[in-house]
Design a protein around this motif. Structure first.
Motif, mmCIF file in Angstrom:
data_model
loop_
_atom_site.group_PDB
_atom_site.id
_atom_site.type_symbol
_atom_site.label_atom_id
_atom_site.label_comp_id
_atom_site.label_asym_id
_atom_site.label_seq_id
_atom_site.Cartn_x
_atom_site.Cartn_y
_atom_site.Cartn_z
ATOM 1 N N THR A 28 0.811 -1.212 0.000
ATOM 2 C CA THR A 28 0.000 0.000 0.000
ATOM 3 C C THR A 28 0.848 1.269 0.000
ATOM 4 O O THR A 28 0.621 2.171 -0.823
ATOM 5 N N SER A 53 -5.404 -0.241 -3.581
ATOM 6 C CA SER A 53 -6.017 -1.225 -2.688
ATOM 7 C C SER A 53 -6.153 -2.614 -3.306
ATOM 8 O O SER A 53 -6.525 -3.561 -2.602
ATOM 9 N N TYR A 57 -6.879 -6.501 -1.313
ATOM 10 C CA TYR A 57 -8.031 -7.391 -1.447
ATOM 11 C C TYR A 57 -7.593 -8.818 -1.753
ATOM 12 O O TYR A 57 -8.155 -9.782 -1.217
ATOM 13 N N VAL A 101 -8.486 -1.660 6.482
ATOM 14 C CA VAL A 101 -9.372 -0.869 5.622
ATOM 15 C C VAL A 101 -9.341 0.603 6.024
ATOM 16 O O VAL A 101 -9.386 1.494 5.171
ATOM 17 N N LEU A 104 -6.166 1.997 4.602
ATOM 18 C CA LEU A 104 -6.312 2.082 3.154
ATOM 19 C C LEU A 104 -7.095 3.332 2.756
ATOM 20 O O LEU A 104 -6.724 4.051 1.824
ATOM 21 N N ASN A 105 -8.164 3.605 3.478
ATOM 22 C CA ASN A 105 -8.988 4.765 3.160
ATOM 23 C C ASN A 105 -8.310 6.077 3.544
ATOM 24 O O ASN A 105 -8.563 7.106 2.912
ATOM 25 N N GLN A 108 -6.073 6.647 0.605
ATOM 26 C CA GLN A 108 -6.882 7.043 -0.544
ATOM 27 C C GLN A 108 -7.388 8.470 -0.398
ATOM 28 O O GLN A 108 -7.441 9.226 -1.378
ATOM 29 N N HIS A 126 -12.127 2.484 -6.038
ATOM 30 C CA HIS A 126 -12.772 2.218 -4.758
ATOM 31 C C HIS A 126 -14.113 1.548 -5.035
ATOM 32 O O HIS A 126 -14.851 1.959 -5.927
ATOM 33 N N ASP A 144 -16.268 0.162 1.947
ATOM 34 C CA ASP A 144 -15.042 -0.610 1.760
ATOM 35 C C ASP A 144 -14.925 -1.702 2.818
ATOM 36 O O ASP A 144 -14.551 -2.844 2.528
#
Length: 239
Positions: A28, A53, A57, A101, A104-105, A108, A126, A144
């Motif tokens: 990431t 991302s 996953y 998560v 990750l957000n 982002q 996304h 997400d």
């Protein structure tokens, strides 16, 4: 060290390596820095999608399979029960998914903010864009989280079924279900266009989050009766 703490430490250390190092540190953050570099020094159009991302996953799905498969014989060999291991693995995995998560957000959001400041037209990949076009950190984070939890739970459930039945029986049952589902769908008895229903009903994010989360938790609960008396070795591919 008692059995509970020993099992927890075993699962925790595997989850820490997978979610903390593999996902965040090795994939990431480098992808985040790469897309920052590309967005700052190159001209990107609206057809470009910055994706940071995707590897997360995939790795989370693999952890639902290989993580439990590798831990299972070790934990039982240490004296842990299958019930305790399933509970520990599920709880630690869900917490790890939540934390991963969230970060990750965060990355982002930072990327999107800088792209807007630099007037970069590229989009951010996304799953929330399928349901909600206007960006909101909370809404995107919840969608997400729902999406990744669903992926993990369903993957883990399918793995446990394969573990107990073997490849041949799993494929046979899969084909039986696909045939029954196809016949029911095209005969008009049941309509499986769930995605169309979700997108056309303009559902509240909270309702959507709750609905998919319940399905994910049910999938996790279904793994318990499947693996409660599971042998240490899975069924062979010929079974």
């Amino acid at each position: 060290m008692n059995l509970n703490s020993g099992t927890f430490r075993l699962v925790y250390e595997n989850a820490l390596f997978t979610f903390g190092k593999m996902i965040l540190l090795y994939f990431t953050i480098p992808l985040f820095l790469l897309w920052l570099f590309i967005g700052y020094f190159f001209t990107l159009g609206e057809d470009v999608v910055a994706a940071i991302s995707g590897p997360a996953y995939v790795i989370i799905s693999l952890f639902a399979i290989t993580g439990f498969k590798n831990i299972f014989p070790v934990a039982i060999g240490m004296g842990s029960t299958r019930t305790n291991l399933l509970k520990t693995f599920s709880m630690v995995s869900l917490v790890s998914v939540l934390v991963t998560v969230f970060f990750l957000n965060i990355f982002q959001w930072m990327l999107l903010t800088l792209y807007e400041r630099w007037n970069v037209a590229a989009n951010i990949l996304h799953p929330a864009i399928l349901f909600k076009q206007e960006y909101s950190f909370i809404s995107y984070f919840l969608i997400d989280l729902m999406f990744v939890t669903f992926i993990f739970s369903i993957t883990f459930l399918l793995f446990t079924i394969y573990y107990r039945l073997g490849l041949k029986k799993s494929v046979i049952w899969l084909m039986v279900l696909l045939i029954i589902g196809t016949l029911l769908n095209y005969s008009g008895v049941v309509n499986f266009s769930l995605y169309s229903w979700l997108t056309t009903k303009d559902l509240n994010v909270t309702i959507l989050f709750t609905f998919i989360t319940i399905i994910s938790l049910i999938a996790l609960l279904m793994t318990y009766p499947i693996m409660r008396n599971a042998p240490l070795q899975p069924k062979s591919k010929k079974d």
